[in-house]
Design an enzyme around this catalytic site. Sequence first.
Site, PDB file in Angstrom:
ATOM      1  CG  LEU A 399     -55.388  21.657  32.674  1.00  0.00           C
ATOM      2  CD1 LEU A 399     -55.939  22.764  33.557  1.00  0.00           C
ATOM      3  CD2 LEU A 399     -55.536  20.316  33.368  1.00  0.00           C
ATOM      4  CD  GLU A 401     -51.469  21.078  28.005  1.00  0.00           C
ATOM      5  OE1 GLU A 401     -51.173  20.935  29.201  1.00  0.00           O
ATOM      6  OE2 GLU A 401     -52.522  20.621  27.501  1.00  0.00           O
ATOM      7  CD  GLN A 423     -49.154  22.240  36.035  1.00  0.00           C
ATOM      8  OE1 GLN A 423     -49.731  21.161  36.008  1.00  0.00           O
ATOM      9  NE2 GLN A 423     -49.723  23.355  36.479  1.00  0.00           N
ATOM     10  CG  PHE A 424     -44.613  18.390  34.803  1.00  0.00           C
ATOM     11  CD1 PHE A 424     -43.513  18.128  35.602  1.00  0.00           C
ATOM     12  CD2 PHE A 424     -45.802  18.754  35.419  1.00  0.00           C
ATOM     13  CE1 PHE A 424     -43.592  18.225  36.979  1.00  0.00           C
ATOM     14  CE2 PHE A 424     -45.895  18.853  36.797  1.00  0.00           C
ATOM     15  CZ  PHE A 424     -44.795  18.596  37.586  1.00  0.00           C
ATOM     16  CB  ALA A 425     -40.902  18.641  29.172  1.00  0.00           C
ATOM     17  CG  PHE A 427     -48.353  17.941  31.052  1.00  0.00           C
ATOM     18  CD1 PHE A 427     -48.219  16.578  31.297  1.00  0.00           C
ATOM     19  CD2 PHE A 427     -48.631  18.775  32.113  1.00  0.00           C
ATOM     20  CE1 PHE A 427     -48.365  16.064  32.583  1.00  0.00           C
ATOM     21  CE2 PHE A 427     -48.780  18.271  33.400  1.00  0.00           C
ATOM     22  CZ  PHE A 427     -48.642  16.911  33.636  1.00  0.00           C
ATOM     23  CG  HIS A 468     -45.448  14.418  36.336  1.00  0.00           C
ATOM     24  ND1 HIS A 468     -46.298  13.335  36.342  1.00  0.00           N
ATOM     25  CD2 HIS A 468     -46.241  15.518  36.443  1.00  0.00           C
ATOM     26  CE1 HIS A 468     -47.546  13.759  36.470  1.00  0.00           C
ATOM     27  NE2 HIS A 468     -47.544  15.071  36.525  1.00  0.00           N
TER      28      HIS A 468
END
Length: 662
Positions: A399, A401, A423-425, A427, A468
Amino acid sequence: MMEYQRKGLSNETLKDLYRRLLWPRLIEEKMLVLLRQGRISKWFSGIGQEAISVGATAALQQEEWIFPLHRNLGVFTGRGMPLHQLFKQWQGAQDGYSKGRERSFHFGSADHHVCGMISHLGPQLTLANGAALAAKLKGAGKVALAFTGDGGTSEGDFHEALNVAAVWDLPVIFIIENNGYGLSTPVNEQYRCTQLADRGKGYGMESVTIDGNDILTVYDTIKGVRDYCLQHQKPYLVECMTFRMRGHEEASGTKYVPKELFETWAEKDPIKNYETWLLQEGVMGADETAHIRQSQQQQIEAELAMGFQSEPVQVSSEKELADVYAPHTVKYPLRQVQDTAARSLRFIDAISEALRQSMDWHTNLVLMGQDIAAYGGAFKITEGFVQQYGKERVRNTPLCESAIIGAALGLSLEGYKSMVEMQFADFVSVGFNQIVNNLAKIHYRWGQNADVVIRMPTGGGVGAGPFHSQSNEAWFVHTPGLKVVYPSTPEDAKGLLIAAINDPNPVIYFEHKALYRSISGPVPEAYYEVEIGKARQVKVGEELSIITYGAGVHWAEAFAAEHPEIDLDILDLRSLLPLDYDAIQASVQRTGKVLLLHEDTLVGGIGGELAAWIAEHCFEWLDAPVMRCASLDTPVPFHTELEQNFLAKSRLGEVVDRLLGY
């Protein structure tokens, strides 16, 4: 005098190291003279630290990537970059390495396998991971080497880079130049561990602290570490203790440094001590060292004479704009396959198919993201991929990015393509620096492409709350050098993703989560591209234009179906950067009334930019003010009813009525 260990090195090797060590010192001394004369504008001095850059560079192979920082002149000279060309760069000349777009050491050269730094120091380390990963995938027998200072070890990218390198078993060497100060902050205010090398243990990697002023120790250590990294396919952390005898930059001064430190470290000068040892050992005579010094000084003067011969900068807006992106031409346009077999696919399946076909088409494509391997990703888009393509090309990531985006850029240096799945924009914010300062600017700065696609599951309507469900495309539309796409149909989802992967420029690919399994449509089986930068005319009308993208397209179509009495013109932008201004203008001309619809919040959304452009360029065709319909300027709420009220869709009819009332 320092105690040197020859360790079997020949006289010629010892002399070569002396020449390499002296050359950047003499260059720097000349630069400081020119700085005082006002003939150069700025200088970051590495005087006192040369042994690290010189020794490390000499220990590597010419085609192994190095990621230097401000005080690593010995890397650039060690890779054979001509002084006159370096001087043009430092002067900001147009015939320098970065065409006048950068100064100092903020540039790179693929020919010399030197990657240009950015002012945010930590990201360099993560790029080295990508270059090392490329070498590992190729079985090339190469390492990558990255520098950081003691101050940079406090940045998150340092820790992310070490962790990824350890987890992925990458042949990368991290060098810490511990010179006692991060600008003016002493090390006792920077960290509490005894030695920075100790941090390697926490990441499961070997580490060592050495005397960074001993050229032979640096050279021998890095050669040995290189062998270790290649043999074991693991990273290594090397802390080099040293001291800088000048300020962070010349304008900073050195008043914050106790005088006795200069006296102590002057006795440890890497060049003076090495030269004395060579003379005592009989490797060289005084006449030979004097000749080398004189010869290099003469070469400096000759090179500077060439460096001062640059022509005045020729300003061309067209050239500046053209160099923001690496050139690219679509080779497999959709129109060539539209008559071929098509079947109905869900939005999510079209994305998955695009990835599969791209993996087959590009054997140098690597997929990276959290849980994308055996688990198949949070939305199962890559389910089954690891079984088909293997863990080397379908890589689960920690984890972190920022480190993964940096590694993706590092892969580009070695000719790889990569796709990073957020995983989600939402993040992406923790990888923001890499995107907007590294990926986006690198081609403009020194001609290096960033062959990276970042997939961004985005949008609300699924009850996922404020972390999210955000629509954050406007963050990136403001950044020259990026391309931003946002499909609304399965056909475009496949074609735009293939186009993004084929494009050598960094592409931010938004995919609306609410469309994944709710939208289906015909998708050709063939491998095809939807050209980035071209809008899609959804419906032609003459009464009112709705210009939109993503989920907004489906909102507009649903509204049109409910209100057949309104002759709507619906334009799907598909690409937000670059925009299809011709299609926008054509829609304005048809109707004279324009509604800009997007799920993003109102203030700072792309609708504001579109409204401004239309007012500036299409005013003569307008019959009413340009209106925007966007989501509320609040975070995205969790409760379904609150979220529906938040979304722009809930106000679409109201805004249409207002606009038609003019």
